[in-house]
Design a protein around this motif. Sequence first.
Motif, short mmCIF file in Angstrom:
data_model
loop_
_atom_site.label_atom_id
_atom_site.label_comp_id
_atom_site.label_asym_id
_atom_site.label_seq_id
_atom_site.Cartn_x
_atom_site.Cartn_y
_atom_site.Cartn_z
N LEU A 86 0.87 -1.45 -0.05
CA LEU A 86 -0.07 0.01 0.22
C LEU A 86 1.04 0.75 -0.20
O LEU A 86 0.63 2.45 -0.63
CB LEU A 86 -1.32 0.11 1.41
CG LEU A 86 -1.75 1.32 1.14
CD1 LEU A 86 -2.86 1.10 -0.02
CD2 LEU A 86 -2.55 1.61 2.31
N SER A 87 1.88 1.04 1.13
CA SER A 87 2.88 2.56 0.57
C SER A 87 3.88 2.45 -0.90
O SER A 87 3.78 3.91 -0.80
CB SER A 87 3.74 1.79 1.93
OG SER A 87 3.29 2.11 3.34
N LEU A 88 3.77 1.22 -0.92
CA LEU A 88 4.71 1.16 -2.40
C LEU A 88 4.00 2.45 -3.46
O LEU A 88 4.12 2.75 -4.20
CB LEU A 88 5.31 0.56 -3.18
CG LEU A 88 6.28 -0.10 -1.55
CD1 LEU A 88 6.87 -0.93 -2.32
CD2 LEU A 88 7.45 1.16 -2.01
N SER A 89 2.66 1.69 -3.29
CA SER A 89 1.65 2.14 -4.77
C SER A 89 0.91 3.36 -4.75
O SER A 89 0.80 3.57 -5.74
CB SER A 89 0.80 0.96 -4.29
OG SER A 89 -0.19 0.67 -3.74
N VAL A 90 0.93 3.72 -3.19
CA VAL A 90 -0.20 5.34 -3.38
C VAL A 90 1.01 6.02 -4.07
O VAL A 90 0.29 7.34 -4.66
CB VAL A 90 0.46 5.88 -2.07
CG1 VAL A 90 1.26 6.02 -1.33
CG2 VAL A 90 -1.26 7.04 -1.80
N ALA A 91 2.19 6.15 -4.57
CA ALA A 91 3.42 6.99 -4.76
C ALA A 91 3.31 6.76 -6.35
O ALA A 91 3.50 8.07 -7.22
CB ALA A 91 4.65 6.80 -4.43
N LEU A 92 2.69 5.47 -7.07
CA LEU A 92 1.91 5.55 -8.53
C LEU A 92 1.68 6.59 -9.57
O LEU A 92 1.89 7.21 -10.13
CB LEU A 92 2.19 3.67 -8.22
CG LEU A 92 3.04 2.80 -8.40
CD1 LEU A 92 2.24 1.35 -8.34
CD2 LEU A 92 4.05 3.20 -9.22
N GLY A 169 6.07 11.22 -0.28
CA GLY A 169 6.00 11.06 1.89
C GLY A 169 5.28 10.72 1.72
O GLY A 169 5.45 10.06 3.20
N LEU A 170 4.39 10.18 1.35
CA LEU A 170 3.62 9.34 1.68
C LEU A 170 3.40 7.91 2.40
O LEU A 170 3.99 7.31 3.32
CB LEU A 170 1.80 9.13 1.31
CG LEU A 170 0.88 10.44 1.48
CD1 LEU A 170 -0.45 10.24 0.46
CD2 LEU A 170 0.93 10.87 2.44
N THR A 171 4.47 7.65 1.20
CA THR A 171 5.35 6.24 1.01
C THR A 171 6.26 6.53 1.89
O THR A 171 6.49 5.22 2.25
CB THR A 171 6.16 6.26 -0.03
OG1 THR A 171 4.92 6.37 -1.31
CG2 THR A 171 7.00 4.57 -0.67
N VAL A 172 7.07 7.15 2.04
CA VAL A 172 8.24 7.17 2.83
C VAL A 172 7.65 7.33 4.72
O VAL A 172 7.66 6.14 5.15
CB VAL A 172 9.22 8.39 3.10
CG1 VAL A 172 10.11 8.21 4.31
CG2 VAL A 172 9.54 8.23 1.61
N ILE A 173 6.14 7.72 4.92
CA ILE A 173 6.09 7.52 6.32
C ILE A 173 5.33 5.96 6.66
O ILE A 173 5.55 5.06 7.34
CB ILE A 173 4.50 8.57 6.56
CG1 ILE A 173 5.23 9.77 6.15
CG2 ILE A 173 3.74 8.25 7.35
CD1 ILE A 173 4.00 11.26 6.66
N GLY A 174 4.54 5.78 5.02
CA GLY A 174 3.76 4.49 4.70
C GLY A 174 5.20 3.38 5.76
O GLY A 174 4.75 2.71 5.98
#
Length: 431
Positions: A86-92, A169-174
Amino acid sequence: MPGDHSSELSRLRIVLTVFFALDGFVFAGWVVRIPAIKEQTGASASALGLALLGVSAGAVVTMMLTGRLCSRYGSHRVTVVCGVLLSLSVALPPLTHSALALGAVLLVFGAAYGGINVAFNSAAVDLVAALRRPIMPSFHAAFSLGGMVGAGLGGLVAGSLSPTRHLLGLTVIGLLVTAVAGRVLLRHETPAPARDSARDSAPPPAPSTAAATPAPSAGAAGAAAASSREQSAADPSREERVPRRLDVRTRRLVVVFGLIALCTAYGEGALADWGALHLEQDLGARPGLAAAGYTCFALAMTIGRLTGTRLLERLGLSRTVVAGGALAAAGMLLGALSPSVWVALFGFAVTGLGLANIFPVAVERAGALAGPRGVAIASTLGYGGMLLGPPAIGFMADWFSLSAALTSVAVLAAVAAAIGYGTRRATRSDG
């Protein structure tokens, strides 16, 4: 020792709460950047609508598969893996430049979103059984709070950060949250359900020759059963990894609880997409005041979930579903048919309070009956209701009016209350 076991369950509750909040935070962060990504891809409204279906399609397809994976590998492991995905895919999404590419990456994002929802709900169901307290609403309150924080933060940074930097940034936080919370979650085995305290405190029976020696006709079966019990006691998570066979009655009950989830999720999806338009178009509210409609609904739902455990302990499962459905139906009739903006806002808030604990109760009951597969079935039906709501409201608004279409939320809330009343005996016996 009892104290160590209690503290272990408390740590597990905190970690699962973090994962629920992270899910809401990441998803809300993506949602607030949809307008900017629409502009970036140059998609029309219809093309964007089709692309957004990728989230729903990915989630629905993955939910049933995730239930099987949780049964096989354990819900804790699957939660951590899905948290990473989820954390990785939100950056796509910000990396795409066409509606087709956006739809493709949203399939991946939706798959991770659907997977983690089934996984951590399954883990929460096991914890509820171990604690023997109806704490499921508190987890869903964490999801709501995470969503409110994610949406608020997204609104603050929207003017200064591009969608690419924001979602990265959301990916990093996640990933950081998943790394810290995931390590704790993986160290904890799936808790075994709490046993009856009176039975546990009773002294063991005195040994006797008759008790020590199994009957000749059942020797092999007795030895096998004893061996199975010893293995289950040694490894409490063993039962979770072995898929449960669902008899016809259990499957029907799981589907019934899934229908309750569908009825309530329908209302949540409908209010998210059409509530503000109703206030602005039908009641003449200014855009800022109209936007407050969903805020009132979401805030009331969060408050209802934060107080849900006490409510469930006082009223019980069936009464909570019945009272919540009836309250939501009355509130939605007020919100849809009132000629006053302020009364409509009050109706939205009442609807949020009524719907707050019905979905968590439905998912918990389905999971208690059928394990991760039950959670997957109820979640899939519930998510289907959230998908069905917005387009159904749109069609009915074209045929009749938007205010009349929104009364369908009240109708389905009443249906959820009726189903809850009809299954009260089954809920009492199986709970």
